[in-house]
Design a protein around this motif. Structure first.
Motif: not given
Length: 157
Positions: A40, A42-47, A52, A55
């Motif tokens: 997965d 990482k840190n998808v909240k910031n994307l 996403q 990446k």
């Protein structure tokens, strides 16, 4: 020919893992088959969704090898019955020299780069399923196709 299923993120639910492994173990009696898990992001909240997908797309494309035939499992893809899918796989066994690679995308689908790299898109249903469930359904369908091609009694019309 070998078949690979590329997925993003590991399967968490034990009952899905057990069922997927059951069909995977059955499948290897017919054809080389492997599941490749991309970790997965990482840190998808910031994307953003696009970031996403990009990446994930980069990671998907890194799993590919020269000569791979890439098929996306996509809701806008072609739909088959189980019998039609068996015929599809049989044709691919005669025309794909190396690996037939199916990919389950992330929660937002695929990046443009992945769409451009793909040879085809398949849809398993007009309905939406969880990514973990799709893995099980698809592995079972590959197994079903192999039993159809070998005239075994697993599939009934």
């Amino acid at each position: 020919m070998k078949i690979a299923l590329v997925v993003i993120g590991k399967t968490d639910a034990g009952y899905f893992v057990e069922a997927i492994n059951e069909y995977k173990n059955r499948l290897v009696h017919y054809i080389p088959f492997d599941i490749e898990v991309i970790p997965d992001i990482k840190n998808v909240k910031n994307l953003s969704e696009t970031q996403q997908k990009e990446k994930e797309g980069e990671l998907i494309l890194k799993t590919l090898q020269a000569g791979d035939y890439l098929v996306l499992l996509d809701d806008k893809g072609k739909e088959f019955t189980s019998m039609q899918f068996a015929t599809y796989l049989e044709k691919k066994m005669h025309t794909v020299p190396k690996r037939l690679v199916f990919v389950v995308g992330g929660p937002y689908g695929f990046s443009e780069a992945v769409y451009k790299a793909a040879s085809e898109k398949l849809s398993l249903s007009k309905m939406t399923f969880s990514h973990q469930m799709i893995r099980l359904i698809f592995v079972e369908q590959i197994y079903r196709a192999m039993t159809i091609l070998n005239n075994e009694p697993y599939h009934h019309e």
